[in-house]
Design a protein around this motif. Structure first.
Motif, PDB file in Angstrom:
ATOM      1  N   VAL A 162       9.600 -14.014  -3.855  1.00  0.00           N
ATOM      2  CA  VAL A 162       8.483 -13.067  -3.898  1.00  0.00           C
ATOM      3  C   VAL A 162       7.233 -13.777  -4.365  1.00  0.00           C
ATOM      4  O   VAL A 162       7.261 -14.646  -5.241  1.00  0.00           O
ATOM      5  CB  VAL A 162       8.806 -11.873  -4.821  1.00  0.00           C
ATOM      6  N   ASP A 163       6.136 -13.425  -3.736  1.00  0.00           N
ATOM      7  CA  ASP A 163       4.817 -13.888  -4.160  1.00  0.00           C
ATOM      8  C   ASP A 163       3.791 -12.905  -3.618  1.00  0.00           C
ATOM      9  O   ASP A 163       4.150 -11.900  -2.995  1.00  0.00           O
ATOM     10  CB  ASP A 163       4.546 -15.314  -3.665  1.00  0.00           C
ATOM     11  N   ASP A 164       2.521 -13.187  -3.855  1.00  0.00           N
ATOM     12  CA  ASP A 164       1.471 -12.301  -3.361  1.00  0.00           C
ATOM     13  C   ASP A 164       1.576 -12.078  -1.857  1.00  0.00           C
ATOM     14  O   ASP A 164       1.226 -11.007  -1.358  1.00  0.00           O
ATOM     15  CB  ASP A 164       0.091 -12.895  -3.679  1.00  0.00           C
ATOM     16  N   GLN A 165       2.066 -13.095  -1.141  1.00  0.00           N
ATOM     17  CA  GLN A 165       2.050 -13.046   0.328  1.00  0.00           C
ATOM     18  C   GLN A 165       3.317 -12.459   0.943  1.00  0.00           C
ATOM     19  O   GLN A 165       3.442 -12.426   2.168  1.00  0.00           O
ATOM     20  CB  GLN A 165       1.819 -14.455   0.879  1.00  0.00           C
ATOM     21  N   GLY A 166       4.273 -12.005   0.131  1.00  0.00           N
ATOM     22  CA  GLY A 166       5.439 -11.373   0.724  1.00  0.00           C
ATOM     23  C   GLY A 166       6.617 -11.239  -0.223  1.00  0.00           C
ATOM     24  O   GLY A 166       6.814 -12.048  -1.129  1.00  0.00           O
ATOM     25  N   VAL A 180       7.575  -2.375   3.273  1.00  0.00           N
ATOM     26  CA  VAL A 180       6.121  -2.558   3.209  1.00  0.00           C
ATOM     27  C   VAL A 180       5.750  -3.968   2.754  1.00  0.00           C
ATOM     28  O   VAL A 180       4.902  -4.631   3.353  1.00  0.00           O
ATOM     29  CB  VAL A 180       5.489  -1.519   2.250  1.00  0.00           C
ATOM     30  N   ALA A 181       6.385  -4.432   1.681  1.00  0.00           N
ATOM     31  CA  ALA A 181       5.952  -5.676   1.035  1.00  0.00           C
ATOM     32  C   ALA A 181       6.435  -6.931   1.736  1.00  0.00           C
ATOM     33  O   ALA A 181       6.012  -8.031   1.380  1.00  0.00           O
ATOM     34  CB  ALA A 181       6.430  -5.684  -0.424  1.00  0.00           C
ATOM     35  N   ALA A 242       3.635  -2.111  -2.307  1.00  0.00           N
ATOM     36  CA  ALA A 242       4.707  -1.139  -2.111  1.00  0.00           C
ATOM     37  C   ALA A 242       4.729  -0.085  -3.205  1.00  0.00           C
ATOM     38  O   ALA A 242       4.928   1.108  -2.935  1.00  0.00           O
ATOM     39  CB  ALA A 242       6.053  -1.867  -2.065  1.00  0.00           C
ATOM     40  N   TYR A 243       4.514  -0.505  -4.452  1.00  0.00           N
ATOM     41  CA  TYR A 243       4.606   0.404  -5.599  1.00  0.00           C
ATOM     42  C   TYR A 243       3.428   0.165  -6.544  1.00  0.00           C
ATOM     43  O   TYR A 243       3.572  -0.461  -7.600  1.00  0.00           O
ATOM     44  CB  TYR A 243       5.946   0.209  -6.328  1.00  0.00           C
ATOM     45  N   PHE A 253      -2.996  -2.197  -3.558  1.00  0.00           N
ATOM     46  CA  PHE A 253      -3.145  -3.576  -3.103  1.00  0.00           C
ATOM     47  C   PHE A 253      -2.581  -3.682  -1.697  1.00  0.00           C
ATOM     48  O   PHE A 253      -1.848  -2.814  -1.229  1.00  0.00           O
ATOM     49  CB  PHE A 253      -2.373  -4.539  -4.018  1.00  0.00           C
ATOM     50  N   GLU A 254      -2.920  -4.777  -1.023  1.00  0.00           N
ATOM     51  CA  GLU A 254      -2.294  -5.139   0.228  1.00  0.00           C
ATOM     52  C   GLU A 254      -1.559  -6.458   0.034  1.00  0.00           C
ATOM     53  O   GLU A 254      -1.907  -7.247  -0.850  1.00  0.00           O
ATOM     54  CB  GLU A 254      -3.340  -5.282   1.342  1.00  0.00           C
ATOM     55  N   VAL A 255      -0.545  -6.669   0.853  1.00  0.00           N
ATOM     56  CA  VAL A 255       0.121  -7.972   0.822  1.00  0.00           C
ATOM     57  C   VAL A 255      -0.929  -9.028   1.158  1.00  0.00           C
ATOM     58  O   VAL A 255      -1.632  -8.922   2.170  1.00  0.00           O
ATOM     59  CB  VAL A 255       1.285  -8.022   1.832  1.00  0.00           C
TER      60      VAL A 255
END
Length: 536
Positions: A162-166, A180-181, A242-243, A253-255
């Motif tokens: 997991v990271d900011d990009q996915g 979503v994420a 997502a949450y 936020f957005e991915v």
């Protein structure tokens, strides 16, 4: 015959040889015999009461240690445990021709020279890190990486999930994580300008819990331990897409579709701990017995914690002086959760600098071995992971022919010369260095072909140092010989002379950060109070 890689402790020639045929029998304790068979699939070995390969157990050797003797009467393997038997099989495989590394062979038998090998590893943690968050790597490629690790006696696969990009793993408790994420709308295509440009192509993917269980079982059969990483509390854009209610501000936020550090950060309040506990339970349920879970702790922008009245009140109720102490407390709380489930927490070095960690938390000092020494002196087990020379997303040469990289240059020789536990340290500090690990951050590794190029043959040097303690004086000669095995395996490595025409970078490649400049900057930051840094 002196072509084994990594270098064994003892290797001596014996008179005689043995003809080892496809379909030969292997005898001995079933668990050990099966481990040898997995190391030598080309031979299609069959179990039997007596065999061309005789495997014996000697627990006094240590779990990963082995003796291998080849003579005119056959092959004898004495192993301390299943891992030792598997590694003996890998060494025996390297005594066979390169063609035996292909998926199909036309020869029915090979002559194995007489030899005696006595061997055991210098370090228990011999790791490779895959960032599947920035660019997703399909399961089939992860399994292939595990095969290559097993062939090189590497035994820890650190999956950055997991990271900011996915977000890259199914969650049945929090399904929006994979719904979503797990994907972003586009990806930044330039790296050297303030204003990014984008490809307009969605990118994503995730492993189901069944995939993760399969990966873990496949890895265990090849003596590789999967180390999952859920990087918190920073790097949280994908989670908060997502949450958002789990964030410090509750904002949406957005991915993230670009690189660098995001201010997105999880709240340290109890609902977040409950969320992560549920995620850990899902991971541990899929992976099975998981001795290590990485919880990140790096590159956290704590401004939103400082600005939140609710978080400030909670911090004060815990008797913590500032958000730095809260950062350390939060990670300790997660480590406690993992300890209750039989797993040990691993963190990046910022978490150690924040303070307050459990003593059994393992520290990865990516910003340099100076902070690694401080962690060792404080009683923590340390896994050497410094940018120089173990960040394989850096280019292998300062040349416009190299594919785009975050910086340059880290060479095979740099890796082979690395000293994980420097001789200048105190003996007790050296003893706490349990191993080393190379990092493959994937901002500039979009697919498996580029991954091969970045990882190999530098990971061969990593394997040599991790297993033997240091590279032998004949390492480069053995490496040149070893490349034939990689060719047979289909690995698209970087040739020692430079990239092939189709592996080259774009013309007029812009200048990037020299690695030593980056290291000087990181060394300065490990002596500052902040746990954030600009991207380098």
């Amino acid at each position: 015959m002196n072509t084994l890689l990594p270098r064994p402790n003892v290797l001596s020639s014996l008179s005689g040889s043995y003809e080892l045929a496809v379909g030969a029998t292997v005898s001995g304790p079933a668990e050990l015999a099966d481990a040898v068979r997995r190391a030598l699939p080309v031979l299609d070995l069959r179990p039997g009461d007596t065999g061309a390969i005789d495997v014996r157990m000697d627990p006094a050797l240590g779990e990963e240690a082995y003796r291998l003797v080849v003579g005119s009467r056959g092959v004898e393997i004495t192993a301390g445990g299943r891992a030792g038997a598997f590694y003996a099989g890998q060494s025996l495989h390297q005594l066979l021709p390169d063609a035996t590394y292909r998926s199909a062979v036309t020869t029915d038998a090979w002559t194995v020279p007489g030899v005696r090998v006595e061997d055991s590893p210098s370090h228990s943690w011999r790791g490779l890190h895959l960032d599947v968050a920035r660019h997703f790597l399909p399961k089939r490629e992860v399994l292939r990486v595990i095969d290559l690790m097993g062939a090189h006696k590497l035994n820890r696969l650190h999956l950055h999930l997991v990271d900011d990009q996915g977000w890259r793993v199914e969650s049945r408790a929090y399904p929006r994580l994979h719904e979503v994420a797990s994907h972003r709308a586009r990806t930044a295509t330039n790296y050297f300008r303030e204003e990014p440009t984008y490809d307009g192509i969605p990118h994503g993917g995730y492993y189901t819990l069944d995939d993760l269980a399969e990966i873990a079982a496949y890895a265990r059969a090849r003596e590789v331990v999967i180390v999952p990483e859920i990087d918190v509390p920073g790097h949280a854009s994908a989670i908060l897409a997502a949450y958002p209610e789990l964030g410090a501000t509750g904002e949406s936020f957005e991915v993230l579709d670009r690189w660098g550090i995001s201010p997105a950060i999880l709240s340290p309040l109890p609902p977040t701990v409950d969320f992560l506990t549920a995620v850990f339970d899902e991971l541990l349920g899929a992976l099975g017995a998981t001795p290590y879970v990485h919880i990140g702790g790096d590159e956290c922008v704590l401004d939103d914690w400082e600005a939140s009245a609710e978080i400030t009140a909670y911090r004060r109720s815990l008797g913590l002086a500032d958000v730095g102490e809260l950062h350390g407390w939060f990670l300790r709380r997660l480590a406690d959760v993992l300890a209750e489930r039989g797993s040990r927490a691993v963190v990046w070095d910022e978490a150690f600098v924040a303070g307050g960690l459990r003593k059994d938390t393992m520290v990865m000092p990516w910003r340099g071995m100076g902070v690694g020494r401080r962690a060792a002196a404080a009683g923590h087990s340390v896994i050497a992971t410094p940018v120089f020379p173990l960040y394989f997303d850096y280019a292998e040469a300062s040349s416009t022919q190299e594919p785009m990289a975050i910086g340059d240059a880290i060479t095979v020789t740099d890796v082979a010369s690395f000293e994980p536990a420097p001789s200048s340290w105190e003996p007790e500090e050296r003893e706490r260095v349990v191993g080393l690990q190379a990092q493959l951050w994937s901002e500039r590794i979009p697919d498996a072909r580029v991954l091969d190029y970045r990882a190999w043959p530098r990971a061969c040097a990593l394997a040599e140092v991790a297993w033997a303690g240091e590279a032998g004086s004949d390492f480069m000669g053995r490496l040149e010989r070893h490349l034939g095995r990689l060719d047979a395996l289909g690995v698209e490595y970087r040739p020692l002379s430079g990239p092939r025409p189709w592996q080259q970078g774009r013309p007029h490649r812009p200048a990037v950060v020299p690695v030593m400049n980056a290291m000087e900057h990181l060394d300065e930051m490990t002596h500052s109070a902040t746990s954030t840094r600009p991207s380098v």
